[in-house]
Design a protein around this motif. Sequence first.
Motif, PDB file in Angstrom:
ATOM      1  N   CYS A  81       0.816  -1.219   0.000  1.00  0.00           N
ATOM      2  CA  CYS A  81       0.000   0.000   0.000  1.00  0.00           C
ATOM      3  C   CYS A  81       0.852   1.273   0.000  1.00  0.00           C
ATOM      4  N   TRP A  82       1.862   1.320  -0.847  1.00  0.00           N
ATOM      5  CA  TRP A  82       2.785   2.456  -0.874  1.00  0.00           C
ATOM      6  C   TRP A  82       2.125   3.694  -1.452  1.00  0.00           C
ATOM      7  N   VAL A  83       2.331   4.813  -0.768  1.00  0.00           N
ATOM      8  CA  VAL A  83       1.780   6.102  -1.203  1.00  0.00           C
ATOM      9  C   VAL A  83       2.860   7.166  -1.038  1.00  0.00           C
ATOM     10  N   GLU A  84       3.032   7.980  -2.069  1.00  0.00           N
ATOM     11  CA  GLU A  84       3.990   9.089  -2.001  1.00  0.00           C
ATOM     12  C   GLU A  84       3.195  10.395  -1.947  1.00  0.00           C
ATOM     13  N   ASN A  85       3.301  11.106  -0.818  1.00  0.00           N
ATOM     14  CA  ASN A  85       2.595  12.367  -0.642  1.00  0.00           C
ATOM     15  C   ASN A  85       3.566  13.524  -0.901  1.00  0.00           C
ATOM     16  N   TYR A  86       3.270  14.319  -1.921  1.00  0.00           N
ATOM     17  CA  TYR A  86       4.107  15.486  -2.229  1.00  0.00           C
ATOM     18  C   TYR A  86       3.488  16.702  -1.542  1.00  0.00           C
ATOM     19  N   LEU A  87       4.264  17.331  -0.654  1.00  0.00           N
ATOM     20  CA  LEU A  87       3.737  18.348   0.240  1.00  0.00           C
ATOM     21  C   LEU A  87       4.596  19.611   0.218  1.00  0.00           C
ATOM     22  N   PHE A  88       4.003  20.688   0.714  1.00  0.00           N
ATOM     23  CA  PHE A  88       4.733  21.959   0.821  1.00  0.00           C
ATOM     24  C   PHE A  88       4.274  22.687   2.072  1.00  0.00           C
ATOM     25  N   LYS A  89       5.248  23.216   2.847  1.00  0.00           N
ATOM     26  CA  LYS A  89       4.942  24.031   4.018  1.00  0.00           C
ATOM     27  C   LYS A  89       5.853  25.239   4.035  1.00  0.00           C
ATOM     28  N   ARG A  90       5.292  26.382   4.409  1.00  0.00           N
ATOM     29  CA  ARG A  90       6.111  27.580   4.540  1.00  0.00           C
ATOM     30  C   ARG A  90       7.151  27.374   5.640  1.00  0.00           C
ATOM     31  N   GLY A  91       8.343  27.819   5.364  1.00  0.00           N
ATOM     32  CA  GLY A  91       9.410  27.640   6.325  1.00  0.00           C
ATOM     33  C   GLY A  91      10.139  26.319   6.189  1.00  0.00           C
ATOM     34  N   ARG A  92       9.529  25.393   5.482  1.00  0.00           N
ATOM     35  CA  ARG A  92      10.169  24.091   5.260  1.00  0.00           C
ATOM     36  C   ARG A  92      10.403  23.814   3.787  1.00  0.00           C
TER      37      ARG A  92
END
Length: 211
Positions: A81-92
């Motif tokens: 059940c592999w899932v790749e979540n592409y995310l963005f956060k300010r400061g990171r």
Amino acid sequence: MDSFGGVDATRASMQQWHRLNVIASVFLVMVLNRMTTGQVFFRGPCPNIQPLKGFQPKRFLGRWYEIERFFVSYEGLAGTCWVENYLFKRGRGHFTRLDWKDHLSGMILNIENGITFDKKEPGRLRYVVERPSIPILQGEYLILATDYHSYALAWQCMDFPLSLGHTEILWFLSKDQFPSYETEQTAKRTAAKLGLDISRLEKQDRSRCPE
């Protein structure tokens, strides 16, 4: 007696959780080190395949399910059940969270990678393991094609010394856990046109995966 029993139960629970975390960390080190063992071997050097031109990281954000991939032994050992979540956060900035279902516990485990995009070729991604922090584990892979909503092709290639051979991993990803036949065929035709051996793709079992 009851209070001491409660303390013992809590300690046992914490110890079990610690063991699970250790198991997860070991498998994650294997996964994100991109070991050559367990990947598909080819003769000669890596083919000259370029990343997608004009790749747009912001449009790529979201959850991408692993639908098919080349054989990778350590992913099979770690879980399903592999899932790749592409995310963005300010400061990171941009990062990914890799989720999977652990074989031993049935729990959903994860690890996070910091990612950067090549300025000239944004489809060329470099990653480093951040959580847990293992900065020596880093690498690079390419986004070869995507329509940003139904499919994406990610690819990694590693040369052996003296061009004696190379290993490849191709991932067919989708934002739909069960993509249509048309989407699958589009992804595979695209991969074939790039010169990749789609006969090496292995369909992943997502029958008991969380939504």
